[in-house]
Design an enzyme around this catalytic site. Structure first.
Site, PDB file in Angstrom:
ATOM      1  N   ARG A 118       0.810  -1.214   0.000  1.00 56.83           N
ATOM      2  CA  ARG A 118       0.000   0.000   0.000  1.00 56.83           C
ATOM      3  C   ARG A 118       0.849   1.273   0.000  1.00 56.83           C
ATOM      4  O   ARG A 118       0.389   2.347   0.373  1.00 56.83           O
ATOM      5  CB  ARG A 118      -0.984   0.015   1.177  1.00 56.83           C
ATOM      6  CG  ARG A 118      -2.027  -1.091   1.119  1.00 56.83           C
ATOM      7  CD  ARG A 118      -3.123  -0.849   2.153  1.00 56.83           C
ATOM      8  NE  ARG A 118      -4.166  -1.858   2.043  1.00 56.83           N
ATOM      9  CZ  ARG A 118      -4.196  -2.978   2.760  1.00 56.83           C
ATOM     10  NH1 ARG A 118      -3.236  -3.211   3.637  1.00 56.83           N
ATOM     11  NH2 ARG A 118      -5.177  -3.848   2.599  1.00 56.83           N
ATOM     12  N   LYS A 139       2.953  11.512 -10.727  1.00 57.12           N
ATOM     13  CA  LYS A 139       2.056  10.692 -11.536  1.00 57.12           C
ATOM     14  C   LYS A 139       2.804   9.445 -11.981  1.00 57.12           C
ATOM     15  O   LYS A 139       3.827   9.539 -12.665  1.00 57.12           O
ATOM     16  CB  LYS A 139       1.553  11.478 -12.752  1.00 57.12           C
ATOM     17  CG  LYS A 139       0.524  12.528 -12.393  1.00 57.12           C
ATOM     18  CD  LYS A 139       0.220  13.447 -13.558  1.00 57.12           C
ATOM     19  CE  LYS A 139      -0.501  12.768 -14.676  1.00 57.12           C
ATOM     20  NZ  LYS A 139      -0.950  13.723 -15.714  1.00 57.12           N
ATOM     21  N   GLU A 181       8.997  17.093 -24.819  1.00 64.58           N
ATOM     22  CA  GLU A 181       8.476  17.680 -23.588  1.00 64.58           C
ATOM     23  C   GLU A 181       9.038  19.085 -23.358  1.00 64.58           C
ATOM     24  O   GLU A 181       8.365  19.943 -22.791  1.00 64.58           O
ATOM     25  CB  GLU A 181       8.788  16.780 -22.389  1.00 64.58           C
ATOM     26  CG  GLU A 181       8.075  15.438 -22.407  1.00 64.58           C
ATOM     27  CD  GLU A 181       6.576  15.530 -22.121  1.00 64.58           C
ATOM     28  OE1 GLU A 181       6.063  16.652 -21.919  1.00 64.58           O
ATOM     29  OE2 GLU A 181       5.921  14.473 -22.111  1.00 64.58           O
ATOM     30  N   LYS A 221       7.093  22.782 -14.079  1.00 65.65           N
ATOM     31  CA  LYS A 221       6.336  21.631 -13.598  1.00 65.65           C
ATOM     32  C   LYS A 221       6.098  21.728 -12.091  1.00 65.65           C
ATOM     33  O   LYS A 221       4.985  21.482 -11.610  1.00 65.65           O
ATOM     34  CB  LYS A 221       7.117  20.344 -13.927  1.00 65.65           C
ATOM     35  CG  LYS A 221       6.411  19.033 -13.556  1.00 65.65           C
ATOM     36  CD  LYS A 221       5.321  18.695 -14.542  1.00 65.65           C
ATOM     37  CE  LYS A 221       4.650  17.362 -14.212  1.00 65.65           C
ATOM     38  NZ  LYS A 221       5.406  16.203 -14.724  1.00 65.65           N
ATOM     39  N   GLU A 231      -4.498  17.269 -10.633  1.00 68.30           N
ATOM     40  CA  GLU A 231      -4.952  17.501 -11.999  1.00 68.30           C
ATOM     41  C   GLU A 231      -6.446  17.830 -12.073  1.00 68.30           C
ATOM     42  O   GLU A 231      -7.176  17.349 -12.946  1.00 68.30           O
ATOM     43  CB  GLU A 231      -4.637  16.286 -12.884  1.00 68.30           C
ATOM     44  CG  GLU A 231      -4.536  16.633 -14.362  1.00 68.30           C
ATOM     45  CD  GLU A 231      -4.022  15.475 -15.207  1.00 68.30           C
ATOM     46  OE1 GLU A 231      -3.074  15.704 -15.958  1.00 68.30           O
ATOM     47  OE2 GLU A 231      -4.572  14.360 -15.106  1.00 68.30           O
ATOM     48  N   ARG A 235      -3.140  21.781 -13.895  1.00 73.75           N
ATOM     49  CA  ARG A 235      -2.212  20.702 -14.235  1.00 73.75           C
ATOM     50  C   ARG A 235      -2.608  20.025 -15.549  1.00 73.75           C
ATOM     51  O   ARG A 235      -1.761  19.413 -16.214  1.00 73.75           O
ATOM     52  CB  ARG A 235      -2.114  19.682 -13.102  1.00 73.75           C
ATOM     53  CG  ARG A 235      -1.017  18.653 -13.334  1.00 73.75           C
ATOM     54  CD  ARG A 235      -0.683  17.818 -12.118  1.00 73.75           C
ATOM     55  NE  ARG A 235       0.393  16.891 -12.423  1.00 73.75           N
ATOM     56  CZ  ARG A 235       0.977  16.097 -11.542  1.00 73.75           C
ATOM     57  NH1 ARG A 235       0.583  16.103 -10.276  1.00 73.75           N
ATOM     58  NH2 ARG A 235       1.952  15.288 -11.904  1.00 73.75           N
ATOM     59  N   ASN A 239      -0.874  18.507 -20.342  1.00 73.72           N
ATOM     60  CA  ASN A 239      -1.218  17.511 -21.357  1.00 73.72           C
ATOM     61  C   ASN A 239      -1.233  18.091 -22.767  1.00 73.72           C
ATOM     62  O   ASN A 239      -1.691  17.430 -23.703  1.00 73.72           O
ATOM     63  CB  ASN A 239      -2.581  16.887 -21.042  1.00 73.72           C
ATOM     64  CG  ASN A 239      -2.522  15.977 -19.837  1.00 73.72           C
ATOM     65  OD1 ASN A 239      -1.778  15.011 -19.805  1.00 73.72           O
ATOM     66  ND2 ASN A 239      -3.309  16.313 -18.816  1.00 73.72           N
ATOM     67  N   HIS A 242      -0.578  15.894 -25.769  1.00 74.22           N
ATOM     68  CA  HIS A 242      -0.608  14.498 -25.342  1.00 74.22           C
ATOM     69  C   HIS A 242      -1.880  13.761 -25.744  1.00 74.22           C
ATOM     70  O   HIS A 242      -1.888  12.530 -25.785  1.00 74.22           O
ATOM     71  CB  HIS A 242      -0.422  14.414 -23.829  1.00 74.22           C
ATOM     72  CG  HIS A 242       0.988  14.642 -23.386  1.00 74.22           C
ATOM     73  ND1 HIS A 242       1.646  15.822 -23.630  1.00 74.22           N
ATOM     74  CD2 HIS A 242       1.861  13.847 -22.724  1.00 74.22           C
ATOM     75  CE1 HIS A 242       2.873  15.746 -23.124  1.00 74.22           C
ATOM     76  NE2 HIS A 242       3.023  14.559 -22.588  1.00 74.22           N
ATOM     77  N   HIS A 246      -0.680  10.486 -27.192  1.00 72.81           N
ATOM     78  CA  HIS A 246      -0.962   9.199 -26.559  1.00 72.81           C
ATOM     79  C   HIS A 246      -1.746   8.276 -27.486  1.00 72.81           C
ATOM     80  O   HIS A 246      -1.535   7.057 -27.494  1.00 72.81           O
ATOM     81  CB  HIS A 246      -1.739   9.420 -25.261  1.00 72.81           C
ATOM     82  CG  HIS A 246      -0.898   9.869 -24.118  1.00 72.81           C
ATOM     83  ND1 HIS A 246      -1.426  10.260 -22.903  1.00 72.81           N
ATOM     84  CD2 HIS A 246       0.444  10.000 -23.991  1.00 72.81           C
ATOM     85  CE1 HIS A 246      -0.458  10.600 -22.082  1.00 72.81           C
ATOM     86  NE2 HIS A 246       0.693  10.465 -22.720  1.00 72.81           N
ATOM     87  N   HIS A 259       7.688   8.456 -27.082  1.00 73.32           N
ATOM     88  CA  HIS A 259       6.691   9.337 -26.472  1.00 73.32           C
ATOM     89  C   HIS A 259       6.873  10.775 -26.933  1.00 73.32           C
ATOM     90  O   HIS A 259       5.915  11.433 -27.357  1.00 73.32           O
ATOM     91  CB  HIS A 259       6.796   9.251 -24.946  1.00 73.32           C
ATOM     92  CG  HIS A 259       5.920  10.238 -24.234  1.00 73.32           C
ATOM     93  ND1 HIS A 259       4.543  10.177 -24.273  1.00 73.32           N
ATOM     94  CD2 HIS A 259       6.230  11.325 -23.479  1.00 73.32           C
ATOM     95  CE1 HIS A 259       4.042  11.172 -23.566  1.00 73.32           C
ATOM     96  NE2 HIS A 259       5.032  11.885 -23.072  1.00 73.32           N
TER      97      HIS A 259
END
Length: 354
Positions: A118, A139, A181, A221, A231, A235, A239, A242, A246, A259
């Site tokens: 956990r 993330k 990026e 960032k 997010e 935030r 993206n 993306h 993606h 990527h």
């Protein structure tokens, strides 16, 4: 050495950038971690794994696991392998996972740290330019065959130790990926930085240029994550590029395009949707000069790409939300109709292959 601070409601930690940090890990990693699992990939391990393990072995029990390089390793299969390794090494809640690698390694190692027992501690030791984005902000995720980063969590590292010397051994394709990026961060920041990046030649980057871009990207960032950790607001702006990026990666099964290369294509498309013609032309010219595989979109069916976009994390009620720019440095999120996306993608495909 540069020290940047990330502060969120749930966690505060430092991002430390400097040359040769990997040789002094015991100066930063507290001695209470008696067991450490180092996660790396085949490419990075050949260069750095042995030295990192030697530097950690001062009275500690150090374990290692090496994954195949590439985005395809952010899979259920590799996730299970890593969990098996944690169990076999009898890691406990006072153990540490050290992610030695690029974005793929950091994402999957962080997700294992988030879910094993956990949640246990982990530290990011990025080796790529791309990871200046993914290593900061907490993330962590693995991919699903239908979409990227669909299974994951928010789990911040204890710190990020960014040894900038390690970016020097990156192959050209990985430098190209990393600057996908950088371009995103520059467009979210200001026109001066964006135009500066548009002067960069990926195959002739200087250490000073890379360090400057890394610092600025991480600073942005950290600022955004500090204001919106989970997010729910700004935030989402990170993206930019993306949503289509993606979708391209998933449609190509996480193999033939990196990527960052996919993000550049997605960012170019976002600029087109935004109506920022001057920025679009600058980025298109830069991407072609630096051999980004823009033509790959011609191999993909636009309807399939839109279906992939519907699985994007920003999608709500099956309606696609897109990060666009009203100007450089001024992002916003808006809903884009499916029919408009299909039409714009068809026109975009015709333009970029010329």
């Amino acid at each position: 050495m540069d020290r940047l601070h990330v502060h969120t409601p749930d966690k505060s930690y430092d991002v430390i950038l400097g040359e040769g940090l990997r040789h002094h890990l015991n100066d930063y990693i507290v001695s209470s971690y008696r067991k450490i699992l180092v996660v790396s990939d085949e490419n990075v391990a050949d260069y750095y794994l042995e030295g990192v393990i030697d530097g950690l072995a001062d009275g500690r029990e150090v374990h290692e696991i090496v994954l195949p390089a590439g985005e395809a390793s952010k899979s259920f299969r590799c996730y299970e392998r890593l969990l098996d390794k944690c169990v076999d090494a009898t890691l406990d809640r006072n153990s540490l996972i050290l992610a030695l690698g690029g974005g793929m390694v950091g994402d999957i190692a962080g997700f294992v740290a988030a879910s094993y027992l956990r949640g246990i501690d982990y530290i990011q030791l990025p080796t790529s330019i791309l990871a200046h984005d993914s290593s900061v902000g907490g993330k962590v995720a693995i991919n699903h065959t239908k979409g990227k980063n669909l299974i994951g969590a928010f789990h911040h590292p204890e710190m990020v130790l960014y040894d900038t010397e390690m970016t020097a051994t990156l192959p050209l394709k990985e430098k190209r990926s990393g600057y996908g990026e950088v371009v995103k961060h520059a467009l979210l920041s200001d026109e001066h930085w964006f135009r500066e990046v548009m002067e960069r030649n990926i195959d002739d980057l200087t250490p000073e240029e890379v360090k400057s871009d890394l610092r600025r990207g991480i600073r942005l960032k950290a600022l955004i994550v500090g204001e919106d950790e989970k997010e729910s607001g700004i935030r989402k702006h990170l993206n930019l590029g993306h949503t289509l990026g993606h979708a391209i990666e998933a449609e190509l099964h996480y193999g033939s395009v990196t990527h960052g290369e996919a993000v550049v294509i997605g960012t170019l498309f976002a600029l087109r949707l935004s109506g920022l013609d001057a920025a679009y032309e600058l980025l298109e010219d830069w991407a072609k000069r630096n051999d980004y595989p823009l033509e790959i979109v011609n191999e993909l069916d636009e309807a399939n790409l839109v279906d992939r976009m519907k699985l994007d994390k920003k999608t709500m009620n099956n309606r696609i939300h897109y990060v666009l720019l009203s100007d450089i440095g001024t992002p916003f999120v808006t809903e884009v109709e499916e029919d408009e996306l299909l039409q714009q993608l068809r026109q975009f495909k015709d333009e970029v292959i010329q």
